[in-house]
Design a protein around this motif. Structure first.
Motif, PDB file in Angstrom:
ATOM      1  N   LEU A  49       0.834  -1.207   0.000  1.00 31.95           N
ATOM      2  CA  LEU A  49       0.000   0.000   0.000  1.00 31.95           C
ATOM      3  C   LEU A  49       0.865   1.252   0.000  1.00 31.95           C
ATOM      4  CD1 LEU A  49      -2.941  -0.782   2.466  1.00 31.95           C
ATOM      5  CD2 LEU A  49      -2.950  -0.853  -0.024  1.00 31.95           C
ATOM      6  N   HIS A  52       2.199   1.678  -3.497  1.00 38.44           N
ATOM      7  CA  HIS A  52       1.170   2.065  -4.468  1.00 38.44           C
ATOM      8  C   HIS A  52       0.785   3.531  -4.308  1.00 38.44           C
ATOM      9  CE1 HIS A  52      -2.142   1.310  -7.288  1.00 38.44           C
ATOM     10  NE2 HIS A  52      -2.838   2.137  -6.525  1.00 38.44           N
ATOM     11  N   TYR A  53       0.592   3.980  -3.063  1.00 38.71           N
ATOM     12  CA  TYR A  53       0.126   5.348  -2.871  1.00 38.71           C
ATOM     13  C   TYR A  53       1.253   6.371  -3.017  1.00 38.71           C
ATOM     14  CZ  TYR A  53      -4.455   3.605  -1.699  1.00 38.71           C
ATOM     15  OH  TYR A  53      -5.683   2.999  -1.775  1.00 38.71           O
ATOM     16  N   GLN A  55       3.365   5.952  -5.529  1.00 38.16           N
ATOM     17  CA  GLN A  55       3.390   6.037  -6.985  1.00 38.16           C
ATOM     18  C   GLN A  55       2.130   6.667  -7.562  1.00 38.16           C
ATOM     19  OE1 GLN A  55       4.838   2.427  -9.124  1.00 38.16           O
ATOM     20  NE2 GLN A  55       5.071   1.572  -7.075  1.00 38.16           N
ATOM     21  N   HIS A  56       0.984   6.382  -6.937  1.00 40.02           N
ATOM     22  CA  HIS A  56      -0.299   6.857  -7.462  1.00 40.02           C
ATOM     23  C   HIS A  56      -1.092   7.505  -6.327  1.00 40.02           C
ATOM     24  CE1 HIS A  56       0.612   4.419 -11.006  1.00 40.02           C
ATOM     25  NE2 HIS A  56       0.883   3.430 -10.183  1.00 40.02           N
ATOM     26  N   PRO A  57      -0.622   8.628  -5.808  1.00 43.30           N
ATOM     27  CA  PRO A  57      -1.328   9.224  -4.667  1.00 43.30           C
ATOM     28  C   PRO A  57      -2.659   9.834  -5.080  1.00 43.30           C
ATOM     29  CG  PRO A  57       0.419  10.675  -5.432  1.00 43.30           C
ATOM     30  CD  PRO A  57       0.555   9.401  -6.214  1.00 43.30           C
ATOM     31  N   PRO A  58      -3.682   9.705  -4.237  1.00 45.84           N
ATOM     32  CA  PRO A  58      -4.929  10.426  -4.518  1.00 45.84           C
ATOM     33  C   PRO A  58      -4.674  11.931  -4.417  1.00 45.84           C
ATOM     34  CG  PRO A  58      -4.973   9.417  -2.335  1.00 45.84           C
ATOM     35  CD  PRO A  58      -3.736   8.918  -2.993  1.00 45.84           C
ATOM     36  N   LEU A  61      -3.864  13.660  -1.144  1.00 48.20           N
ATOM     37  CA  LEU A  61      -2.643  13.279  -0.453  1.00 48.20           C
ATOM     38  C   LEU A  61      -1.380  13.710  -1.184  1.00 48.20           C
ATOM     39  CD1 LEU A  61      -1.414  11.620   1.926  1.00 48.20           C
ATOM     40  CD2 LEU A  61      -1.601   9.586   0.459  1.00 48.20           C
ATOM     41  N   ALA A  62      -1.507  14.059  -2.471  1.00 49.53           N
ATOM     42  CA  ALA A  62      -0.333  14.250  -3.321  1.00 49.53           C
ATOM     43  C   ALA A  62       0.633  15.297  -2.787  1.00 49.53           C
ATOM     44  CB  ALA A  62      -0.782  14.625  -4.731  1.00 49.53           C
ATOM     45  N   LEU A  65       2.838  14.034   0.860  1.00 51.53           N
ATOM     46  CA  LEU A  65       3.606  12.807   1.026  1.00 51.53           C
ATOM     47  C   LEU A  65       4.923  13.118   1.740  1.00 51.53           C
ATOM     48  CD1 LEU A  65       3.051  11.177  -2.475  1.00 51.53           C
ATOM     49  CD2 LEU A  65       2.039  10.467  -0.305  1.00 51.53           C
ATOM     50  N   PHE A 153      -2.463  -4.762  -7.420  1.00 48.52           N
ATOM     51  CA  PHE A 153      -3.089  -3.964  -6.363  1.00 48.52           C
ATOM     52  C   PHE A 153      -4.485  -4.472  -6.048  1.00 48.52           C
ATOM     53  CE2 PHE A 153      -5.567  -0.113  -5.166  1.00 48.52           C
ATOM     54  CZ  PHE A 153      -4.943   0.159  -3.947  1.00 48.52           C
TER      55      PHE A 153
END
Length: 388
Positions: A49, A52-53, A55-58, A61-62, A65, A153
């Protein structure tokens, strides 16, 4: 009237399911292995998780980080790959222990039993899919038509839910066989106990061998023992591995003769390589940590991204960045970093590696290097920065 002589008649025996016997195909052994396997899957799930987040944050959240500790992603992804490889051994051992139950007859005795067997089938399928597609991913072999990242995922959530459901269904049995003095194990024959201990020691030794001979790709003090991992931290151009070469990305030295860095923002500007090299630089020792599990520290020198952003009119601490590579195609040809990364003093547009100009495979003429960031987002062959 003649009589016809008949040969001997053979009758097929009634169908019987395969018979599996052995004292180690029992709940006590399955519970002992299940504890280890469950812990490995838990670590894999949590660290997966994180990866993944990052690499692909919502969107919410971007910009927040974390960039510290600088080795954070190196630790979490190293754990992810190490426990994933250990889980292959543990899963095979667990399946060997419980496989007689997969052939119980009749296969379905009631609606509840049918649902239980369906949940086990989903659990086994998801677990096998995760560990073996993960193994093929770290060697970068994709013999399938689907995209690995979203499939891995999605199935991770299926596997996690199946494990929780399985634990809930089997809770009374697990509780009964959890401890060494659990019911059903007291008074067991000494030979059976010794066999179980030998099996568990053998599985533990196999996990240890797999771990020690692969973890050196991330834990560099053990790199001399890195015999089975697909990467060695010292092998590659300028002593650093690469996953994607310039040739694979469609970038050639011939096409870089007129290279310019384009910075887009409220006050856009363009820099030649000579002008970029003339700007004040920062040095930083940061790891490149790849999703395939290898990582290594290196000394980088380059222009802080926040200086380039501020010069283009971006607000300090509030501007995100879109980075575009020269590579022709690729899932990460265009990368975005949130404001926390863009404003970090250690996030660089790097020009040198270990005191030498970047080689073409390492992103010449300029690449991104940032703390606590997946390697796929450390974009190489940068030619455009867009302040968001």
């Amino acid at each position: 009237m003649t009589s016809r002589t008949r040969g001997p008649r053979f009758a097929l025996p009634p169908h019987r399911p395969p018979a599996f016997t052995g004292p180690l195909h029992d709940a006590r052994t399955a519970t002992a292995l299940g504890r280890w396997l469950g812990a490995a899957f838990a670590v894999c799930f949590v660290t997966g998780l994180v990866s993944h987040y990052l690499q692909h944050p919502p969107s919410w959240l971007a910009d927040d980080l974390p960039t510290r500790p600088v080795w954070g992603y190196r630790l979490t992804q190293g754990l992810h790959i190490a426990t994933g490889l250990a889980a292959i051994v543990l899963l095979l051992a667990k399946l060997w222990t419980v496989y007689p139950r997969l052939f119980t007859w009749p296969p379905v005795r009631s609606a509840r039993h049918a649902l239980e067997r369906l949940s086990v089938a989903v659990l086994v399928a998801a677990a096998v899919f995760q560990v073996f597609t993960g193994l093929l991913n770290i060697v970068e072999w994709y013999p399938w038509a689907f995209s690995f990242v979203p499939a891995h995922f999605a199935v991770a959530w299926i596997a996690a839910g199946s494990i929780l459901l399985h634990v809930a269904v089997k809770a009374p049995e697990i509780r009964a066989h959890w401890s060494r003095d659990a019911a059903g194990t007291l008074g067991a024959p000494a030979e059976e106990t010794a066999d179980r201990r030998s099996l568990l020691l053998g599985v533990g030794a196999a996990v240890g061998v797999v771990t020690v001979t692969t973890v050196g790709q991330a834990l560099t003090p053990l790199k001399a023992l890195d015999l089975l991992a697909p990467r060695h931290p010292d092998h590659g151009p300028q002593g650093l591995p690469v996953n994607r070469t310039a040739a694979a990305a469609g970038v050639s030295a011939h096409g870089l003769g007129e290279w310019r860095l384009e910075v887009v923002g409220p006050r856009p500007y363009t820099l030649t390589l000579a002008a970029l090299r003339a700007l004040p630089r920062t040095r930083a020792r940061l790891p490149v940590a790849c999703v395939e599990g290898w990582s290594v520290d290196a000394d980088w020198s380059g222009v802080p991204i926040r200086d380039l952003v501020e010069r283009a009119g971006g607000r300090p601490g509030a501007a995100a960045l879109r980075v575009t590579s020269l590579e022709v195609v690729g899932a990460y040809r265009v990368m975005e970093m949130g404001a926390e990364y863009a404003d970090d003093p250690l996030t660089l547009l790097a020009l040198t590696l270990d005191g030498q100009p970047l080689s073409l495979d390492h992103g010449f003429p300029a690449r991104i290097i940032a703390p606590d960031r997946p390697g796929v987002l450390q974009t190489k062959w940068v030619h455009r920065l867009e302040v968001l």
